[in-house]
Design an enzyme around this catalytic site. Sequence first.
Site, PDB file in Angstrom:
ATOM      1  N   LEU A   1       0.863  -1.175   0.000  1.00 53.33           N
ATOM      2  CA  LEU A   1       0.000   0.000   0.000  1.00 53.33           C
ATOM      3  C   LEU A   1       0.897   1.222   0.000  1.00 53.33           C
ATOM      4  O   LEU A   1       1.927   1.235   0.677  1.00 53.33           O
ATOM      5  CB  LEU A   1      -0.900   0.026   1.240  1.00 53.33           C
ATOM      6  CG  LEU A   1      -2.028  -1.000   1.353  1.00 53.33           C
ATOM      7  CD1 LEU A   1      -2.787  -0.798   2.656  1.00 53.33           C
ATOM      8  CD2 LEU A   1      -2.990  -0.907   0.167  1.00 53.33           C
ATOM      9  N   ASP A   2       0.509   2.250  -0.745  1.00 55.34           N
ATOM     10  CA  ASP A   2       1.271   3.499  -0.715  1.00 55.34           C
ATOM     11  C   ASP A   2       1.347   4.030   0.707  1.00 55.34           C
ATOM     12  O   ASP A   2       0.465   3.775   1.530  1.00 55.34           O
ATOM     13  CB  ASP A   2       0.604   4.564  -1.598  1.00 55.34           C
ATOM     14  CG  ASP A   2       0.678   4.225  -3.084  1.00 55.34           C
ATOM     15  OD1 ASP A   2       1.466   3.334  -3.451  1.00 55.34           O
ATOM     16  OD2 ASP A   2      -0.062   4.862  -3.858  1.00 55.34           O
ATOM     17  N   LYS A   3       2.381   4.805   0.972  1.00 59.86           N
ATOM     18  CA  LYS A   3       2.588   5.367   2.313  1.00 59.86           C
ATOM     19  C   LYS A   3       1.331   6.079   2.820  1.00 59.86           C
ATOM     20  O   LYS A   3       0.940   5.922   3.985  1.00 59.86           O
ATOM     21  CB  LYS A   3       3.762   6.351   2.283  1.00 59.86           C
ATOM     22  CG  LYS A   3       3.978   7.081   3.602  1.00 59.86           C
ATOM     23  CD  LYS A   3       5.204   7.971   3.548  1.00 59.86           C
ATOM     24  CE  LYS A   3       5.019   9.198   2.675  1.00 59.86           C
ATOM     25  NZ  LYS A   3       4.090  10.196   3.321  1.00 59.86           N
TER      26      LYS A   3
END
Length: 223
Positions: free
Chosen positions: A47-49
């Site tokens: 998952l993106d930050k």
Amino acid sequence: MLVIDKPAGLPSHRGPQAKRRVIPVLTDHLDALRFGLPRRPEAAHRLDKDTSGCLILGRHPRAMAELNQMFRDGRIDKTYWAIVQGSPEADEGLIDLALGKRAPDRGWWMKVDPEGLPSQTRYRVMGRGADETGPLAWLELEPLTGRTHQLRVHCAASGWPMLGDEIYGDAPREGGPGLQLHARAVIVPLYRKKPPIRVEAPPPPHMESALRACGWLPALTGS
């Protein structure tokens, strides 16, 4: 496997930005999730930050191998919630736009590119509203492919960038509302003779205001 609710702002791994600064990352916390096993679990996907929500962890090498194969075969379903700026004309549809890297020096940044990799996202409008920036829409997004930043680029290219997106939208680098993208649910066919396992994560606090503006009611949507 384990499924955790990753908070927004926590990188999944120690990439270049995390290496340059002393900031916590997901892998710093995985030893606490062994629950008696000799090895710590590992993330089976990313998952993106700035994306919150459901993140699947494999508890041992065999589990990781099986989860990775399920992802490759497209057997794990993922559903996201997003708040976008604007108002999609249709209440549901399919975004079919190939994606490629924006530039060699931009790392993971992506763009619509007819010569890029095929990319598809199914969307459904869950609610509509507005705030001081203008019209808003609450979308349920289902990525049919797994390209980097796919949901963010597809929404922006469709004319409704995600609220709080500082890369593909107009959000400020500091002091913005935070990226309004949440991995709402995963469905994993873990056992051959049992129903698939569905896990949901409640929306994060920084999305609740915009969700309410679009008609979200926790008691009616499960949280």
